[in-house]
Enzyme design. Structure first.
Site, PDB file in Angstrom:
ATOM      1  N   GLU A 178      62.981  45.290   7.531  1.00  0.00           N
ATOM      2  CA  GLU A 178      63.112  46.670   8.022  1.00  0.00           C
ATOM      3  C   GLU A 178      64.317  46.831   8.966  1.00  0.00           C
ATOM      4  O   GLU A 178      65.048  47.806   8.893  1.00  0.00           O
ATOM      5  CB  GLU A 178      61.817  47.075   8.732  1.00  0.00           C
ATOM      6  CG  GLU A 178      61.689  48.544   9.012  1.00  0.00           C
ATOM      7  CD  GLU A 178      61.274  49.358   7.789  1.00  0.00           C
ATOM      8  OE1 GLU A 178      61.157  48.776   6.694  1.00  0.00           O
ATOM      9  OE2 GLU A 178      61.088  50.561   7.935  1.00  0.00           O
ATOM     10  N   GLN A 188      56.224  52.059  14.042  1.00  0.00           N
ATOM     11  CA  GLN A 188      56.070  52.577  12.687  1.00  0.00           C
ATOM     12  C   GLN A 188      54.610  52.592  12.241  1.00  0.00           C
ATOM     13  O   GLN A 188      53.866  51.633  12.459  1.00  0.00           O
ATOM     14  CB  GLN A 188      56.922  51.745  11.714  1.00  0.00           C
ATOM     15  CG  GLN A 188      58.402  51.873  12.045  1.00  0.00           C
ATOM     16  CD  GLN A 188      59.325  51.195  11.055  1.00  0.00           C
ATOM     17  OE1 GLN A 188      60.340  50.649  11.480  1.00  0.00           O
ATOM     18  NE2 GLN A 188      59.032  51.219   9.775  1.00  0.00           N
ATOM     19  N   GLY A 196      53.500  53.508   6.341  1.00  0.00           N
ATOM     20  CA  GLY A 196      54.831  53.037   5.947  1.00  0.00           C
ATOM     21  C   GLY A 196      54.756  51.823   5.047  1.00  0.00           C
ATOM     22  O   GLY A 196      55.702  51.508   4.323  1.00  0.00           O
ATOM     23  N   ARG A 248      55.124  47.477  13.785  1.00  0.00           N
ATOM     24  CA  ARG A 248      54.059  48.240  13.128  1.00  0.00           C
ATOM     25  C   ARG A 248      52.977  48.514  14.164  1.00  0.00           C
ATOM     26  O   ARG A 248      52.525  47.594  14.857  1.00  0.00           O
ATOM     27  CB  ARG A 248      53.481  47.414  11.970  1.00  0.00           C
ATOM     28  CG  ARG A 248      52.466  48.148  11.130  1.00  0.00           C
ATOM     29  CD  ARG A 248      53.085  49.164  10.199  1.00  0.00           C
ATOM     30  NE  ARG A 248      53.853  48.561   9.114  1.00  0.00           N
ATOM     31  CZ  ARG A 248      54.763  49.232   8.399  1.00  0.00           C
ATOM     32  NH1 ARG A 248      55.038  50.492   8.666  1.00  0.00           N
ATOM     33  NH2 ARG A 248      55.415  48.632   7.438  1.00  0.00           N
ATOM     34  N   GLU A 251      49.205  49.274 -15.442  1.00  0.00           N
ATOM     35  CA  GLU A 251      47.938  49.181 -16.175  1.00  0.00           C
ATOM     36  C   GLU A 251      46.742  49.307 -15.220  1.00  0.00           C
ATOM     37  O   GLU A 251      45.652  49.688 -15.617  1.00  0.00           O
ATOM     38  CB  GLU A 251      47.852  47.872 -16.993  1.00  0.00           C
ATOM     39  CG  GLU A 251      47.890  46.573 -16.207  1.00  0.00           C
ATOM     40  CD  GLU A 251      49.298  46.191 -15.737  1.00  0.00           C
ATOM     41  OE1 GLU A 251      50.273  46.863 -16.121  1.00  0.00           O
ATOM     42  OE2 GLU A 251      49.401  45.216 -14.966  1.00  0.00           O
ATOM     43  N   ARG A 252      46.975  49.029 -13.933  1.00  0.00           N
ATOM     44  CA  ARG A 252      45.903  49.142 -12.937  1.00  0.00           C
ATOM     45  C   ARG A 252      45.369  50.582 -12.858  1.00  0.00           C
ATOM     46  O   ARG A 252      44.185  50.813 -12.630  1.00  0.00           O
ATOM     47  CB  ARG A 252      46.482  48.747 -11.570  1.00  0.00           C
ATOM     48  CG  ARG A 252      45.524  48.105 -10.609  1.00  0.00           C
ATOM     49  CD  ARG A 252      46.289  47.588  -9.400  1.00  0.00           C
ATOM     50  NE  ARG A 252      46.937  48.672  -8.649  1.00  0.00           N
ATOM     51  CZ  ARG A 252      46.381  49.353  -7.668  1.00  0.00           C
ATOM     52  NH1 ARG A 252      45.153  49.067  -7.291  1.00  0.00           N
ATOM     53  NH2 ARG A 252      47.038  50.295  -7.033  1.00  0.00           N
ATOM     54  N   SER A 253      46.244  51.556 -13.041  1.00  0.00           N
ATOM     55  CA  SER A 253      45.861  52.965 -12.907  1.00  0.00           C
ATOM     56  C   SER A 253      45.834  53.693 -14.241  1.00  0.00           C
ATOM     57  O   SER A 253      45.464  54.874 -14.286  1.00  0.00           O
ATOM     58  CB  SER A 253      46.859  53.693 -11.999  1.00  0.00           C
ATOM     59  OG  SER A 253      47.288  52.880 -10.956  1.00  0.00           O
ATOM     60  N   CYS A 277      62.467  54.891   5.502  1.00  0.00           N
ATOM     61  CA  CYS A 277      61.799  55.947   6.278  1.00  0.00           C
ATOM     62  C   CYS A 277      62.175  55.938   7.767  1.00  0.00           C
ATOM     63  O   CYS A 277      62.103  56.975   8.424  1.00  0.00           O
ATOM     64  CB  CYS A 277      60.295  55.849   6.098  1.00  0.00           C
ATOM     65  SG  CYS A 277      59.657  54.173   6.140  1.00  0.00           S
ATOM     66  N   HIS A 297      56.786  57.933  12.060  1.00  0.00           N
ATOM     67  CA  HIS A 297      57.475  56.818  12.722  1.00  0.00           C
ATOM     68  C   HIS A 297      58.161  57.345  13.993  1.00  0.00           C
ATOM     69  O   HIS A 297      59.001  58.254  13.932  1.00  0.00           O
ATOM     70  CB  HIS A 297      58.528  56.206  11.798  1.00  0.00           C
ATOM     71  CG  HIS A 297      57.964  55.457  10.623  1.00  0.00           C
ATOM     72  ND1 HIS A 297      56.624  55.212  10.438  1.00  0.00           N
ATOM     73  CD2 HIS A 297      58.596  54.875   9.571  1.00  0.00           C
ATOM     74  CE1 HIS A 297      56.453  54.516   9.317  1.00  0.00           C
ATOM     75  NE2 HIS A 297      57.627  54.306   8.766  1.00  0.00           N
TER      76      HIS A 297
END
Ligand SMILES: NC(=O)c1ccc[n+]([C@@H]2O[C@H](COP(=O)([O-])OP(=O)(O)OC[C@H]3O[C@@H](n4cnc5c(N)ncnc54)[C@H](OP(=O)(O)O)[C@@H]3O)[C@@H](O)[C@H]2O)c1
Length: 356
Positions: A201, A175, A179, A234, A39-41, A148, A241
């Protein structure tokens, strides 16, 4: 519209969803017929939510995003969906789509370890598609692509499995921010910083790599005996990556032999898949490559930009083989991987139109 297969993108307003839109907008086989999100979009045009650096594809920029239920998609005659749904949400929604005869090619983690669901990187374990049983018209299938960071690692491992006979693989990742999707990591947490933790991860990278490199036996995947050990961090790059790989192996082939194995590896060469990169692995000889900024869009032809994995800094430091590998997390590790999986399934006899 031509006879391209109509498809839906679920999670279309997110980072991977936008890459799906970019890759599918002028695809020769698939045509986007629905963009789904929450509903946000709801009600927004694709061009209004667009956040990628390049402009939205003109074919789709005026498309409206909606909250599609599996029943509504089915009523619209859609039999193919690309999923960029968040983990947690994807499990029930993707299962409901398949029950309605809609084939799903998913980026989400939820079904990746289900015994009957292929976790597919076609160049590496195309035969795992057999987990689905024989192609049957009208039946929905579910195919997932890996995390990924696992994609680049298994692609780099595939050509050297027989040559090297790896026993232990240590991998440390660097990464990119994307990501984590949108809105991702808060800027104050990552500027001038490296965060040595990404939720779940390391576990995903280790277990998914083992499953992809595993063998099919009695319609099940027996995980590879290789022991994987991962550190994931990160870093403040936008896309791509990078991974530092250290391999303990039974054999010790020369670096030039390994380079040749990587450079000549192209198992999909004859299938004519639009999104398949040729070659899927590019080898850099410079001492300072691969780099995210310079190598993340590797991949030929143009449609396969970002689909090639780049290997470099290959060296023996006995008893270890060491190298770096880079892949685009959203393309080879995300949307492009699902699109390639769908092209591969089609080439292997799956209909994907749900036709009777
Ligand atoms: N980012 C990467 O590099 C990467 C790589 C490989 C795999 N993945 C996986 O791909 C998936 C998407 O990642 P992302 O980075 O694109 O995430 P994201 O940017 O957060 O986007 C999530 C998308 O899912 C939609 N969504 C959320 N809940 C939903 C629901 N209940 N029903 C329908 N749509 C819903 C969101 O819609 P709203 O905007 O309306 O909220 C948004 O479009 C995740 O499973 C992720 O683990 C990501």
């Amino acid at each position: 519209m031509t006879d391209r297969i109509p498809c839906a993108i679920l999670g279309a307003s997110g980072y991977i969803g936008q890459h799906f839109a970019r890759l599918l907008a002028d695809h020769p086989t698939f045509a986007v017929a629905a963009l789904g999100a929450t509903e946000r979009s709801e009600g927004r045009l694709l061009e209004e939510i667009w956040q990628l650096a390049e402009p939205p594809p003109s074919e789709l920029e005026k498309f409206r995003i909606r909250r599609w239920s599996p029943a509504e998609l089915s009523r619209r005659g859609i039999r193919l969906a690309f999923s960029a749904l968040p983990s947690g949400t994807a499990r029930d929604l993707e299962s409901a789509l398949v029950r309605r005869g809609i084939s799903v090619f998913s980026n989400a983690a939820d079904h990746r370890m289900d015994p009957s669901v292929p976790l597919l990187v076609p160049e590496v374990n195309g035969e795992h598609l057999a987990l689905l049983g024989p192609p049957r018209r009208g039946r929905g299938i579910l195919v997932t692509n890996p995390n990924c960071s696992a994609t680049g690692l298994v692609l780099s491992m595939a050509p050297m499995m027989d040559l090297l006979r790896p026993k232990v693989v240590h991998v440390a990742t660097y990464q990119s921010l994307s990501g984590a999707g949108y809105p991702g990591v808060p800027s104050l947490a990552i500027t001038d910083n490296v965060v040595p933790f990404i939720q779940e991860e390391e576990e995903k990278l280790e277990r998914e790599s083992g499953r992809i490199l595993g063998r099919l036996r009695d319609h099940r995947v027996v995980a590879s005996p290789i022991s994987f050990s991962a550190h994931c961090a990160r870093v403040a790059t936008r896309e791509g990556h990078l991974e530092a790989v250290t391999v303990e192996a039974e054999a010790r082939p020369g670096v030039s032999e390994l380079r040749t194995a990587w450079r000549t590896f192209d198992p999909l060469a004859r299938l004519g898949l639009p999104t398949a990169p040729h070659p899927p692995i590019e080898v850099r000889d410079e001492p300072d490559r691969p780099q995210p900024l310079r190598d993340r869009w590797a991949g030929r032809p143009t449609r396969a930009r970002g689909m090639a994995t780049v290997v470099g800094r290959i060296r023996w430091v006995p008893p270890f083989l060491r190298f770096f590998v880079l892949s685009h997390n959203a393309v080879r590790g995300g949307a492009g991987a699902s699109v390639l999986n769908a092209e591969y399934a089609l080439a292997r006899g799956w209909d994907l139109t749900g036709g009777a």
